[in-house]
Design a protein around this motif. Structure first.
Motif, PDB file in Angstrom:
ATOM      1  N   VAL A 191       0.777  -1.194   0.194  1.00 38.62           N
ATOM      2  CA  VAL A 191      -0.278   0.128  -0.071  1.00 38.62           C
ATOM      3  C   VAL A 191       1.093   1.231   0.145  1.00 38.62           C
ATOM      4  O   VAL A 191       0.386   2.375  -0.752  1.00 38.62           O
ATOM      5  N   ARG A 192       1.975   1.215   0.597  1.00 41.05           N
ATOM      6  CA  ARG A 192       2.883   2.503   0.568  1.00 41.05           C
ATOM      7  C   ARG A 192       3.404   2.830  -0.712  1.00 41.05           C
ATOM      8  O   ARG A 192       3.152   3.885  -1.002  1.00 41.05           O
ATOM      9  N   SER A 193       3.950   1.871  -1.415  1.00 40.93           N
ATOM     10  CA  SER A 193       4.187   1.845  -2.799  1.00 40.93           C
ATOM     11  C   SER A 193       3.384   2.577  -3.505  1.00 40.93           C
ATOM     12  O   SER A 193       3.669   3.595  -4.432  1.00 40.93           O
ATOM     13  N   LEU A 194       2.202   2.026  -3.743  1.00 39.74           N
ATOM     14  CA  LEU A 194       1.042   2.231  -4.541  1.00 39.74           C
ATOM     15  C   LEU A 194       0.001   3.063  -4.236  1.00 39.74           C
ATOM     16  O   LEU A 194      -0.553   3.719  -5.141  1.00 39.74           O
ATOM     17  N   ARG A 195       0.306   3.838  -3.001  1.00 37.49           N
ATOM     18  CA  ARG A 195      -0.596   4.904  -2.615  1.00 37.49           C
ATOM     19  C   ARG A 195       0.059   5.921  -2.112  1.00 37.49           C
ATOM     20  O   ARG A 195      -0.366   7.273  -2.387  1.00 37.49           O
ATOM     21  N   LEU A 196       1.097   5.926  -1.247  1.00 34.19           N
ATOM     22  CA  LEU A 196       1.836   7.055  -0.640  1.00 34.19           C
ATOM     23  C   LEU A 196       3.100   7.535  -1.361  1.00 34.19           C
ATOM     24  O   LEU A 196       3.439   8.585  -1.340  1.00 34.19           O
ATOM     25  N   ASN A 197       3.898   6.609  -1.778  1.00 32.96           N
ATOM     26  CA  ASN A 197       5.181   6.870  -2.507  1.00 32.96           C
ATOM     27  C   ASN A 197       4.929   7.310  -3.895  1.00 32.96           C
ATOM     28  O   ASN A 197       4.227   7.208  -4.484  1.00 32.96           O
ATOM     29  N   PHE A 198       5.965   8.241  -4.104  1.00 35.31           N
ATOM     30  CA  PHE A 198       6.127   8.684  -5.708  1.00 35.31           C
ATOM     31  C   PHE A 198       6.905   7.609  -6.000  1.00 35.31           C
ATOM     32  O   PHE A 198       8.364   7.449  -5.640  1.00 35.31           O
ATOM     33  N   GLU A 199       6.692   7.115  -7.235  1.00 35.38           N
ATOM     34  CA  GLU A 199       7.257   5.749  -7.704  1.00 35.38           C
ATOM     35  C   GLU A 199       7.210   6.009  -9.218  1.00 35.38           C
ATOM     36  O   GLU A 199       6.637   6.653  -9.984  1.00 35.38           O
ATOM     37  N   ILE A 200       8.151   5.010 -10.028  1.00 35.62           N
ATOM     38  CA  ILE A 200       8.446   5.067 -11.281  1.00 35.62           C
ATOM     39  C   ILE A 200       8.628   3.846 -11.822  1.00 35.62           C
ATOM     40  O   ILE A 200       9.529   2.794 -11.309  1.00 35.62           O
ATOM     41  N   ASN A 201       7.848   3.357 -12.806  1.00 36.73           N
ATOM     42  CA  ASN A 201       7.916   1.954 -13.221  1.00 36.73           C
ATOM     43  C   ASN A 201       8.211   1.987 -14.943  1.00 36.73           C
ATOM     44  O   ASN A 201       7.927   3.064 -15.496  1.00 36.73           O
ATOM     45  N   LEU A 202       8.434   1.009 -15.616  1.00 36.14           N
ATOM     46  CA  LEU A 202       8.690   0.976 -17.055  1.00 36.14           C
ATOM     47  C   LEU A 202       7.881  -0.140 -17.453  1.00 36.14           C
ATOM     48  O   LEU A 202       7.971  -1.316 -16.993  1.00 36.14           O
ATOM     49  N   GLU A 203       6.828  -0.137 -18.422  1.00 39.79           N
ATOM     50  CA  GLU A 203       6.222  -1.045 -19.246  1.00 39.79           C
ATOM     51  C   GLU A 203       7.016  -1.399 -20.361  1.00 39.79           C
ATOM     52  O   GLU A 203       7.397  -0.538 -21.451  1.00 39.79           O
ATOM     53  N   LEU A 204       6.910  -2.762 -20.759  1.00 41.77           N
ATOM     54  CA  LEU A 204       7.970  -3.077 -21.986  1.00 41.77           C
ATOM     55  C   LEU A 204       7.096  -4.187 -22.614  1.00 41.77           C
ATOM     56  O   LEU A 204       6.550  -5.223 -22.257  1.00 41.77           O
ATOM     57  N   TYR A 205       6.726  -4.192 -23.915  1.00 42.23           N
ATOM     58  CA  TYR A 205       6.192  -4.946 -24.697  1.00 42.23           C
ATOM     59  C   TYR A 205       6.975  -5.771 -25.798  1.00 42.23           C
ATOM     60  O   TYR A 205       7.144  -5.514 -26.930  1.00 42.23           O
ATOM     61  N   ASP A 206       7.773  -6.766 -25.197  1.00 39.61           N
ATOM     62  CA  ASP A 206       8.720  -7.431 -25.814  1.00 39.61           C
ATOM     63  C   ASP A 206       8.846  -8.785 -25.497  1.00 39.61           C
ATOM     64  O   ASP A 206       9.318  -8.899 -24.059  1.00 39.61           O
ATOM     65  N   GLU A 207       8.879  -9.642 -26.067  1.00 39.89           N
ATOM     66  CA  GLU A 207       9.148 -11.120 -25.789  1.00 39.89           C
ATOM     67  C   GLU A 207      10.291 -11.627 -25.105  1.00 39.89           C
ATOM     68  O   GLU A 207      10.612 -12.411 -24.322  1.00 39.89           O
ATOM     69  N   GLU A 208      11.285 -11.176 -25.855  1.00 39.73           N
ATOM     70  CA  GLU A 208      12.832 -11.409 -25.691  1.00 39.73           C
ATOM     71  C   GLU A 208      13.044 -11.080 -24.188  1.00 39.73           C
ATOM     72  O   GLU A 208      13.740 -11.606 -23.204  1.00 39.73           O
ATOM     73  N   VAL A 209      12.734  -9.568 -24.075  1.00 35.93           N
ATOM     74  CA  VAL A 209      12.902  -9.254 -22.466  1.00 35.93           C
ATOM     75  C   VAL A 209      12.297  -9.784 -21.578  1.00 35.93           C
ATOM     76  O   VAL A 209      12.591 -10.285 -20.452  1.00 35.93           O
TER      77      VAL A 209
END
Length: 471
Positions: free
Chosen positions: A411-429
Motif C-alpha cells: 500500500v505504501r508504494s502504490l498509494r503514498l510513495n512517488f514511484e516510477i515503473n517501466l512497461e515493456l512490450y517485448d517477448e525477448e525481454v
C-alpha cells in the motif's frame, strides 16, 4: 454554579459545529475512499477541535494541489519531439497498451534498447561510466544515497562532470537519505553540486509530509542515456563487499526515445521540490533510435498520478491467459490487487509470487505472512527466495509484457510513495526476466507451513497486519 462567560460557551459551540461541518463538506467533495471518508467525518463530529486539526494536518492532499499548480506552469519542450516515434501494439496486449496510454497520457515509444543489470556490482560501474562520459547534463534521483565508499565514488564522478561544464542536479529523499542529518547532502554541497531533499522539513506544520516519500531511482546523462529500477546507492548493494545485510537488486540501462520520458519524470520532481524548470537541448536533445523495444514510463504518487502503477498491474494481470510472475521484496497488496491475482489463479492462470524468506523489515514479513493463505487457497504458488535479500520489483505476464521499476507491491508504494515503473512490450525481454525470476523459486510455501505457526506467532502477524498501510 453561575456561568460568567455564556458568550464564550456559545462561541465554542458554534466553532465546534462550524469545524465539523467544514470538514464534512471538504471530505464529501474530495475523498473517494468511503472508509476513510467515514472515519474523518466521524472523528470531526466526535472531537471537532482535535478532529479538524488532524484532518488539516493529515487528511488534506496538499501534494496534489501543489502538483497541479506546478504542472500548469511548466511545459518541458522535449515531449513534442517524440510524437513521431509512437508505437502501436497488436494482438493480446493491444487493449492494455491503449489503456495505459490514456491513463498515463504518455505515448508508447519505439526504437529503444534495454540492458538488465543485476546488483550494484554490475550496475554501479555502468552508471559511473555514464557519468564520467557526461558532457552536458547529469540528473540523479535516489531514495537512499549513502555517504559511504560507494556514495563517495558517485560524488567524485559528479564533481568531475561538473568541472567539465555539465549541469548537475541531484534529488534525494528527505527520509531515505537521512532525516535529521544527511551525509550525502553535505558531501554534495562541499562540491557545490545542486542538490535538494524531497519534501524534507523539521517544521512541525510540515510533518504530514513525513509519510510521503520519493522512492524513485533515476539517472539520466546528456538526455540520451538513462538508468532506472530498484537500486539505491550504498555499499549493501555491492554483494562482493559481503556487508552484514547484503541487498541484491535489479536495475536497467536505457537508450533511445524513452530517455525523454525518464528525463521528464525527473524534471517534474525537481520542479516540484525547488521550482526550477529544467528544459532545453541539454536535457531534451533530439531523440536517437537505439533498438526495437517498445517502452513507456509510468509514474505514480499522491499527486496527479494517483494509483497509476497499481492500475497498470491490475489491467496486466486481468489480461493474463497463461502465467503471471511476480517478484517483490514486500508483498502486502490491497484488497483489489489481491482479488485480481486470486481471480486470475481461479480461472486457470499460473500465478507465481516470489518473496524473500526474510526481508530487511521484519514487521513487513509478519504482516505478509498473515495474509498469504487466501492466495494459496486460490491456487497461487508462493515461493520463499533464499538469501541474500532481493530488492527487485518485477512483473511478467504471459512472457510478453513486463512491468519493472521502483514500486513494491504494498500500500505504501502504490498509494503514498512517488514511484516510477517501466512497461515493456517485448517477448525477448519478458523471457529473460521470467527466467531470472524462476531461478529464485527455491522453497514453495504450503498450507502446512502456515498452519504450523504457533498461535502466538499467528496473533503477532495478524496484529501487525492491521498496520499494513503504514508499513
Amino acid at each position: 454554579m453561575t456561568n460568567h462567560f455564556p458568550f464564550l460557551d456559545t462561541a465554542l459551540t458554534i466553532a465546534r459545529y462550524a469545524l465539523a461541518i467544514s470538514v464534512t463538506i471538504h471530505v464529501l467533495l474530495t475523498k473517494r475512499d468511503t472508509s476513510a471518508s467515514t472515519g474523518w467525518i466521524g472523528i470531526s463530529w466526535l472531537m471537532p477541535l482535535t478532529g479538524a486539526a488532524l484532518y488539516i494536518m493529515f487528511g488534506v492532499n496538499r501534494v496534489r494541489r501543489l502538483a497541479q499548480r506546478l504542472i500548469g506552469q511548466h511545459h518541458w519542450d522535449g515531449r513534442g519531439a517524440i510524437a513521431h516515434l509512437r508505437q502501436r501494439v497488436e494482438g493480446q496486449f493491444a487493449p492494455l497498451a491503449r489503456m495505459m496510454g490514456r491513463l498515463t497520457e504518455r505515448p508508447l515509444l519505439s526504437s529503444n534498447a534495454i540492458q538488465c543489470l543485476h546488483d550494484g556490482d554490475n550496475a554501479y560501474p555502468a552508471m559511473l561510466e555514464a557519468i564520467e562520459s557526461a558532457q552536458h547534463s547529469v540528473l540523479l534521483c535516489s531514495y537512499i544515497f549513502r555517504a559511504d565508499q560507494v556514495g563517495r565514488r558517485f560524488v567524485e564522478a559528479l564533481a568531475r562532470a561538473k568541472a567539465r561544464g555539465a549541469e548537475i542536479r541531484v534529488l534525494v529523499d528527505g527520509i531515505g537519505s537521512g532525516y535529521f542529518y544527511s551525509g550525502i547532502v553535505k558531501a554534495l554541497e562541499r562540491e557545490n553540486i545542486p542538490c535538494h531533499r524531497f519534501m524534507h522539513s523539521l517544521l512541525p506544520w510540515r510533518m504530514p509530509f513525513i509519510n510521503l516519500r520519493n522512492h524513485r531511482k533515476i539517472l539520466v546523462v546528456d538526455g540520451k542515456l538513462g538508468f532506472m529500477g530498484g537500486l539505491n546507492i550504498g555499499e549493501e548493494n555491492m554483494l562482493r563487499l559481503r556487508t552484514k545485510l547484503p541487498v541484491a537488486d535489479t536495475h536497467f540501462r536505457l537508450a533511445g526515445p524513452i530517455v525523454h520520458q525518464l528525463t521528464e519524470a525527473f524534471a517534474r520532481d525537481w520542479s516540484f521540490t525547488c521550482g526550477e524548470e529544467l528544459d532545453g537541448d541539454i536535457y531534451f536533445p533530439e531523440p536517437e533510435k537505439a533498438g526495437n523495444v517498445p517502452m513507456r514510463v509510468v509514474t505514480s504518487g499522491p499527486d496527479n498520478d494517483m494509483e497509476k502503477i497499481e492500475f497498470g498491474m491490475l489491467q496486466g494481470i486481468a489480461m493474463a491467459r497463461q502465467n503471471v510472475r511476480v517478484m517483490t521484496p514486500y508483498f502486502l497488496p490491497d484488497e483489489r490487487l489481491a482479488s485480481e491475482l486470486c481471480l486470475a489463479a481461479l480461472r486457470g492462470v499460473e500465478i507465481d509470487i516470489i518473496v524473500p524468506k526474510s526481508s530487511n523489515h521484519g514487521l513487513i514479513d509478519f504482516a505478509r505472512d498473515a495474509n498469504l493463505a487466501p492466495f494459496l487457497n486460490a491456487g497461487c504458488r508462493v515461493w520463499m527466495a533464499k538469501p541474500p535479500f532481493n530488492h527487485a520489483k518485477l512483473l511478467v505476464v504471459d512472457d510478453g509484457w513486463s512491468f519493472v521499476g521502483s514500486a513494491n507491491i504494498d500500500v505504501r508504494s502504490l498509494r503514498l510513495n512517488f514511484e516510477i515503473n517501466l512497461e515493456l512490450y517485448d517477448e525477448e525481454v519478458a523471457s529473460d526476466l521470467a527466467g531470472f525470476i524462476d531461478t529464485h523459486k527455491a522453497n514453495r510455501l504450503t498450507h502446512h507451513t502456515l498452519d504450523s505457526r504457533s498461535t502466538a506467532v499467528k496473533i503477532r502477524d495478524a496484529a501487525v497486519h492491521l498496520f499494513m498501510p503504514y508499513l
